[in-house]
Write an enzyme that holds these catalytic residues in place. Structure first.
Site, PDB file in Angstrom:
ATOM      1  N   LYS A   1     -81.826  52.801  86.919  1.00 22.48           N
ATOM      2  CA  LYS A   1     -80.360  52.816  86.748  1.00 22.48           C
ATOM      3  C   LYS A   1     -79.944  54.011  85.901  1.00 22.48           C
ATOM      4  O   LYS A   1     -80.649  54.367  84.940  1.00 22.48           O
ATOM      5  CB  LYS A   1     -79.929  51.499  86.095  1.00 22.48           C
ATOM      6  CG  LYS A   1     -78.422  51.287  86.005  1.00 22.48           C
ATOM      7  CD  LYS A   1     -78.096  49.913  85.404  1.00 22.48           C
ATOM      8  CE  LYS A   1     -76.619  49.657  85.280  1.00 22.48           C
ATOM      9  NZ  LYS A   1     -76.306  48.324  84.715  1.00 22.48           N
TER      10      LYS A   1
ATOM     11  N   SER B   1     -73.090  45.535  87.296  1.00 19.65           N
ATOM     12  CA  SER B   1     -72.964  46.975  87.393  1.00 19.65           C
ATOM     13  C   SER B   1     -74.198  47.664  87.966  1.00 19.65           C
ATOM     14  O   SER B   1     -74.120  48.825  88.357  1.00 19.65           O
ATOM     15  CB  SER B   1     -72.663  47.545  86.011  1.00 19.65           C
ATOM     16  OG  SER B   1     -73.753  47.298  85.138  1.00 19.65           O
TER      17      SER B   1
ATOM     18  N   SER C   1     -75.236  41.965  84.873  1.00 16.82           N
ATOM     19  CA  SER C   1     -75.347  43.143  85.738  1.00 16.82           C
ATOM     20  C   SER C   1     -76.671  43.336  86.467  1.00 16.82           C
ATOM     21  O   SER C   1     -76.769  44.225  87.308  1.00 16.82           O
ATOM     22  CB  SER C   1     -75.034  44.403  84.938  1.00 16.82           C
ATOM     23  OG  SER C   1     -73.654  44.531  84.831  1.00 16.82           O
TER      24      SER C   1
HETATM   25  N1  GLN Z   1     -69.330  42.417  84.582  1.00 16.42           N
HETATM   26  C1  GLN Z   1     -69.611  42.394  83.199  1.00 16.42           C
HETATM   27  C2  GLN Z   1     -68.807  43.462  82.503  1.00 16.42           C
HETATM   28  O1  GLN Z   1     -68.098  44.145  83.149  1.00 16.42           O
HETATM   29  C3  GLN Z   1     -71.078  42.565  82.946  1.00 16.42           C
HETATM   30  C4  GLN Z   1     -71.543  43.967  83.001  1.00 16.42           C
HETATM   31  C5  GLN Z   1     -72.984  44.148  82.620  1.00 16.42           C
HETATM   32  O2  GLN Z   1     -73.770  43.201  82.563  1.00 16.42           O
HETATM   33  N2  GLN Z   1     -73.335  45.386  82.296  1.00 16.42           N
HETATM   34  O3  GLN Z   1     -68.873  43.637  81.337  1.00 16.42           O
END
Ligand code: GLN
Length: 479
Positions: free
Chosen positions: A79, A154, A178
């Site tokens: 990532k 994400s 994410s």
């Molecule tokens: N969707 C969540 C956020 O926007 C989790 C994102 C993540 O785990 N990086 O914060």
């Protein structure tokens, strides 16, 4: 042999037997990338030449017996918020569009030491803020199961790359879901380890008290093998936990009889898609057939998880993202005076979702509101942890959905951020409590979109998660 059909662990076995070379494995991945990457857009950066050079040196070490691990020779994607020495690391943000780290994240160092070939950096929501991979500065990633739909976020690029055969395995980061949510939307396995298991050194911070790196893989065995590689005690991360039990592959085949599985009734109420509900409850039945004891129970406090998480995550983000000011890293707006330069750099460098989080975070940390919002959120976080502690007095594992629905269509989520935040309801409490959570594919809906079931364990109980996930996976394949 169809190289791409192999799992990561199978591929490494074939390489060690001499039936496949590391170079052939890398070539197979890049052939697929050439076929589909234009459509899926899983990657921000691809480095074929570097990958082939790594392949040759890894091959030599495998031949000489220096590299013997279960993932030696396997191509992997990383990532783009995880630092890779000499390779662009953008967080899918304009503000880091030209940032090339001078060091590897500890997790990346571990991948290299295990003889894995890093082929590129995957697309993500900007600074890991989002649930669809649509907030990336470099454009959206599409879900290989149906390209009209998002891959989740994400870590959407990592999940889509595994699902679409553009790598054998990937790593992502999980602050509030994410890893698990995109794994569920794309039909792959995703595991968020117990906080402190994988070093955060070199992971560009979003919410430091919640962030954890973990694997996205084709199956449960690969997830266990990759977690074994990633997990390490690291002095450079003050929250790193020394663990003796890092042999995550050892209990996979253990019998599930007597395993106590709790199903939180509050995870199956309003808002949950009936098809998702049915698929997840069917996982419970399969585990029951294996001898697990399944029972419903009220977890409580579920409705507080989202406001608590978004207060804490935004507060930490606003502090973590202060460092991107046009001086030390990345993009700089061309303005002469210092203060206007800061302002313009950050105005132009960050996208709307990141700005929203920075503003919210600065607000809840400001002197007049600190007690009312941030401090209160910390107190609720402690209560949520306590609710889980009580649940784990009665159960070895908790089973529930990963997300309320399957993958939404592209373009549907961003107009209404609050609605998007609500989609995190089943994943974020796990981060608030520092627990391990895992997403396993458990079917598809009427439209053919993958559904994921989530297994949650007490701190340091990854082996039990993997054991139950493996048992389910085996049975599922029998059908
Ligand atoms: N969707 C969540 C956020 O926007 C989790 C994102 C993540 O785990 N990086 O914060």
């Amino acid at each position: 042999m169809e190289i791409r059909a192999l799992t990561a662990v199978e591929l490494s076995e074939q390489i060690k037997k001499g039936n496949v070379t590391v170079r052939q494995a890398v070539d197979a991945v890049f052939e697929q990338i050439e076929r589909t990457e234009e459509i899926y857009h899983c990657y921000v950066t691809l480095e074929k030449e570097k990958a082939l050079a790594q392949a040759d040196s890894i091959q030599e070490k495998i031949n000489s017996g220096e590299l013997t691990g279960p993932l030696a020779g396997v191509p992997i994607a990383v990532k783009d918020n995880i630092c890779t020495k000499g390779t662009l690391t953008t967080c899918s943000s304009k503000i880091l569009e030209n940032f090339v780290p001078t060091f590897d994240a500890q997790a990346v160092e571990n991948l290299r030491a295990a003889g894995m070939v890093i082929i590129g950096k995957t697309n993500m929501d900007e600074f890991a803020m989002g649930s669809t991979t649509e907030t990336s500065y470099f454009g959206v990633t599409r879900n290989p199961a149906n390209t009209e739909h998002v891959p989740g976020g994400s870590s959407g690029g990592s999940a889509a790359a595994v699902a679409g055969g553009e790598c054998f395995a990937a790593i992502g980061s999980d602050t509030g879901g994410s890893i698990r949510q995109p794994a569920s939307y794309c039909g792959v396995v995703g595991l968020k380890p117990t906080y402190g298991t994988v070093s955060r050194y070199g992971l560009i911070a979003y919410g430091s008290s919640l962030d954890q790196i973990g694997p996205l893989t084709k199956d449960v065995t690969d997830a266990a093998a990759l977690l074994e590689v990633l997990a390490s005690y690291d002095e450079k991360d003050s929250t790193s936990a020394p663990r003796e039990d890092k042999d995550f592959m050892s209990d996979l085949k253990k019998d599930c009889s007597g395993l106590r599985v709790g199903i939180p009734t509050d995870y199956f109420g309003e808002g949950l898609d009936p098809e998702v509900k049915e698929a997840v409850l069917q996982v419970a039945q399969v585990l029951e057939k294996q001898g697990a004891v399944v029972e419903e129970f009220p977890l409580s406090l579920v409705e507080y998880a989202i406001p608590t998480y978004y207060t804490i995550a935004a507060a930490e983000a606003s502090s973590n993202l202060e460092r991107f000011d046009g001086i030390k890293y990345g993009y700089r707006a061309e303005v002469e005076d210092l203060h206007p330069m800061y302002k313009k750099t950050r105005s132009q460098g960050f996208g709307p979702e990141v700005k929203r989080r920075i503003m919210l975070g600065s607000f809840v940390l400001s002197s007049g509101y600190y007690d009312a919002y941030y401090l209160k959120a910390l107190k609720v976080k402690a209560l949520i942890k306590k609710a889980f502690d009580q649940a784990f007095e009665n159960y070895d594992l908790i089973l529930g959905p990963v997300a309320p629905t399957t993958a939404p269509k592209l373009g549907q989520s961003l107009q209404d951020p609050i609605k998007m935040y609500l989609g995190d309801i089943y994943t974020i409490a796990v981060n608030l409590a520092g627990l391990p959570g895992m997403s396993i594919p458990c079917g598809v809906d009427r439209k053919g979109l993958p559904i994921g079931a989530q297994l949650i364990g007490d701190c340091f109980s990854e082996k039990k998660l993997l054991q139950a996930a493996y048992a389910y996976e085996q049975c599922k394949e029998d059908k």
